[in-house]
Design a protein around this motif. Structure first.
Motif, PDB file in Angstrom:
ATOM      1  N   GLU A 123       0.893  -1.221  -0.068  1.00 16.82           N
ATOM      2  CA  GLU A 123       0.309  -0.020   0.024  1.00 16.82           C
ATOM      3  C   GLU A 123       0.865   1.405   0.029  1.00 16.82           C
ATOM      4  N   HIS A 124       1.864   1.283   0.501  1.00 19.18           N
ATOM      5  CA  HIS A 124       2.896   2.459   0.681  1.00 19.18           C
ATOM      6  C   HIS A 124       4.333   2.209   0.242  1.00 19.18           C
ATOM      7  N   ALA A 125       4.291   1.503  -0.700  1.00 21.48           N
ATOM      8  CA  ALA A 125       5.805   1.153  -0.960  1.00 21.48           C
ATOM      9  C   ALA A 125       5.816   0.796  -2.402  1.00 21.48           C
ATOM     10  N   VAL A 126       7.238   1.117  -3.087  1.00 18.87           N
ATOM     11  CA  VAL A 126       7.217   1.029  -4.708  1.00 18.87           C
ATOM     12  C   VAL A 126       8.542   0.177  -4.756  1.00 18.87           C
ATOM     13  N   ARG A 127       8.439  -0.648  -6.023  1.00 14.41           N
ATOM     14  CA  ARG A 127       9.681  -1.289  -6.437  1.00 14.41           C
ATOM     15  C   ARG A 127      10.017  -0.626  -7.554  1.00 14.41           C
ATOM     16  N   ILE A 128      11.463  -0.341  -7.430  1.00  8.99           N
ATOM     17  CA  ILE A 128      12.190   0.447  -8.726  1.00  8.99           C
ATOM     18  C   ILE A 128      12.708  -0.779  -9.629  1.00  8.99           C
ATOM     19  N   LEU A 129      12.416  -0.472 -10.694  1.00  4.75           N
ATOM     20  CA  LEU A 129      12.771  -1.658 -11.817  1.00  4.75           C
ATOM     21  C   LEU A 129      13.990  -1.293 -12.616  1.00  4.75           C
ATOM     22  N   ARG A 130      14.371   0.097 -12.331  1.00  9.10           N
ATOM     23  CA  ARG A 130      15.394   0.387 -13.329  1.00  9.10           C
ATOM     24  C   ARG A 130      16.106   1.538 -12.506  1.00  9.10           C
ATOM     25  N   ALA A 131      17.667   1.138 -12.207  1.00  8.42           N
ATOM     26  CA  ALA A 131      18.236   2.314 -11.250  1.00  8.42           C
ATOM     27  C   ALA A 131      18.299   3.621 -12.367  1.00  8.42           C
TER      28      ALA A 131
END
Length: 409
Positions: A123-131
Motif C-alpha cells: 500500500e505504501h511502497a514502490v519497487r524500482i525496476l530500473r536504477a
C-alpha cells in the motif's frame, strides 16, 4: 519627341531606398497580451523571475536519491505525495516520494524514476525496476528563462509562441508600436464591387475589384488601421482629390491601378502635382509598375492593377516598409534552396517571381499559367520562386523558395 524612359530599378535597390525612408512611427500603446498577436514590441521584455521557478519533474513517477538505488528491484517506502502546485517536504532518506509532472522536486532528491519503470509493492511502497541516473527527468529552475534575461527584444513581431512566453514571465500587458494608418483606394472605371452588380448584369469590360479585398486583408494582418476610400474614377481631378483627402491623418496612401504609362493612368501626374514621386517602375515580373513618393506628410505607394502583380509587389515592397514603420527588425523574408520539378526555359531580363507549390516529394511544382492576371495562381501556390534575371531553370535545379505562409502572416 518623348523623353527616353528611365531604366527599371533593381528590386534590391528599390527596397533599400524605400526602407531608408521608412522612419519608425512615434508613439506606442499598451495592449493586453491576449490582443498583441502580430504587433511589434516597443520595448525589451526583461524577466523578473526564473522559468521554471523551481526544479520540477518532467514525468509522473517517484522522486528518489539515485545513490540509494544501487540495484534494480529495490523496494522503498513512499514517504509523501507531491502533486503539481504543492510545496513538498525534504525527502526522507531511504524513501521515495510519489510525484507528478510539473511538481516541485523535494530537497534531497536528485532523480525521477518514471512510473512505467516502477511497480507497487504494497500500500505504501514502490519497487524500482530500473536504477536511475542523477538528474534524470528533472527540469531545472531557470532552464527556460533566467531572472534578468531579455526574453523578447524590442522590434520583434509577436506571434502566439511569443505571447505565451510573455505570459510565462507574468506580463498581462505589453508595449507595442502604434498601428500604421493606411488609406487604401483603387482606380479604374472598369472596376465594380462584388454585391453591387450581379454577374449576369455586368457591363462589357467590367471586372470585380478583387485587389481591394486581398489588400485590406494583408494590411490588417500587418497590424494596420485601414481607411477604405473605395474606387476612384479614371479622372485626374478625382485622383488629385482622393490623394489630397487621403494624405490627411494617414501614414501611407496605398493605391491599386493607374500607375502604368497609358493615357488613362492618372496617379503619377496627380502625385507629382501634390508632392513628389521618387520611385517608378521596378525590374521584376510580375509587378513592374510600382511607384513610391510622398503626398504632404504621408508616404504614397502605387501598386499595379493586375491582381497577381499587386499581390506580389505588396509582399516584396509594401510589407517590409510597413514593418519598419512599426520598428520591426526582421523585414526581409528568408529564402530556402528547394529543387525544381519543372522546366523554365524562357529567361527574362527582369527578376521573376514564379508561383509554385511543394509536391509530395518536397520539390516545387509550377502553376501552369504565370500571367499577372491569374489570381488562382496565388491561391494554389504555397510560395514563390525568386528567379534572378537571365536565368533558366532545369528540372532538379536548386531554386530560391519564399514561403507564402511567412509573407502573408
Amino acid at each position: 519627341m518623348n523623353a527616353p524612359r528611365a531604366p527599371l530599378r533593381p528590386l534590391d535597390d528599390a527596397l533599400a531606398e524605400l526602407l531608408a525612408q521608412a522612419r519608425p512611427l512615434d508613439g506606442a500603446e499598451r495592449v493586453r497580451t491576449f490582443d498583441a498577436d502580430g504587433r511589434v514590441l516597443a520595448q525589451d521584455l526583461v524577466s523578473q523571475l526564473q522559468v521554471p521557478p523551481h526544479d520540477n519533474s518532467s514525468m509522473d513517477g517517484y522522486a528518489v536519491r539515485s545513490s540509494e538505488i544501487a540495484d534494480e528491484g529495490i523496494v522503498l517506502p513512499v514517504s509523501q505525495r507531491i502533486p503539481a502546485g504543492s510545496a513538498p517536504q525534504p525527502l526522507v532518506p531511504g524513501s521515495a516520494a510519489r510525484i507528478f509532472t510539473g511538481a516541485p522536486v523535494p530537497a534531497g532528491a536528485d532523480a525521477i524514476v518514471m512510473q512505467e519503470e516502477t511497480e507497487a509493492a504494497g500500500e505504501h511502497a514502490v519497487r524500482i525496476l530500473r536504477a536511475p541516473a542523477a538528474g534524470q527527468w528533472i527540469r531545472r529552475s531557470g532552464e527556460d528563462v533566467t531572472r534578468g534575461a531579455i526574453v523578447l527584444a524590442r522590434g520583434q513581431r509577436l506571434d502566439p509562441g511569443a505571447l505565451g512566453l510573455a505570459a510565462s514571465i507574468g506580463l498581462d500587458h505589453l508595449a507595442v508600436a502604434r498601428r500604421p494608418r493606411v488609406a487604401l483606394f483603387s482606380t479604374g472605371d472598369e472596376l465594380v464591387m462584388p454585391g453591387e452588380v450581379p454577374p449576369e448584369r455586368m457591363r462589357p469590360g467590367a471586372i470585380y475589384n478583387s485587389n481591394r479585398f486581398f489588400l485590406q486583408a494583408l494590411l490588417r494582418r500587418l497590424g494596420c488601421e485601414v481607411s477604405d476610400f473605395g474606387i476612384v474614377p479614371d479622372q485626374r481631378d478625382a485622383t488629385v482629390r482622393a490623394l489630397d483627402l487621403a494624405s490627411r491623418e494617414h501614414d501611407l496612401i496605398l493605391t491599386s491601378g493607374g500607375v502604368s504609362v497609358g493615357e488613362e493612368d492618372h496617379v503619377k501626374p496627380a502625385v507629382q502635382s501634390l508632392g513628389s514621386l521618387d520611385l517608378w517602375q521596378i525590374a521584376i515580373k510580375p509587378g513592374k509598375p510600382f511607384a513610391h513618393g510622398r503626398v504632404d506628410g504621408a508616404h504614397f505607394m502605387g501598386l499595379p492593377g493586375n491582381p497577381v502583380s499587386s499581390f506580389v509587389t505588396f509582399l516584396l515592397l509594401v510589407r517590409p516598409f510597413l514593418l519598419k514603420l512599426q520598428g520591426a527588425t526582421d523585414l526581409v523574408p528568408r529564402s530556402t534552396a528547394v529543387p525544381a520539378d519543372f522546366e523554365w526555359p524562357r529567361a527574362d531580363k527582369r527578376r521573376e517571381f514564379l508561383r509554385v507549390r511543394r509536391n509530395a516529394q518536397g520539390a516545387l511544382a509550377l502553376f501552369t499559367n504565370q500571367s499577372s492576371g491569374v489570381l488562382t495562381s496565388a491561391v494554389w501556390a504555397d510560395g514563390l520562386v525568386d528567379n534572378p534575371p537571365g536565368r533558366t531553370i532545369a528540372r532538379g535545379d536548386a531554386v530560391r523558395f519564399l514561403s507564402l505562409a511567412e509573407l502573408v502572416g
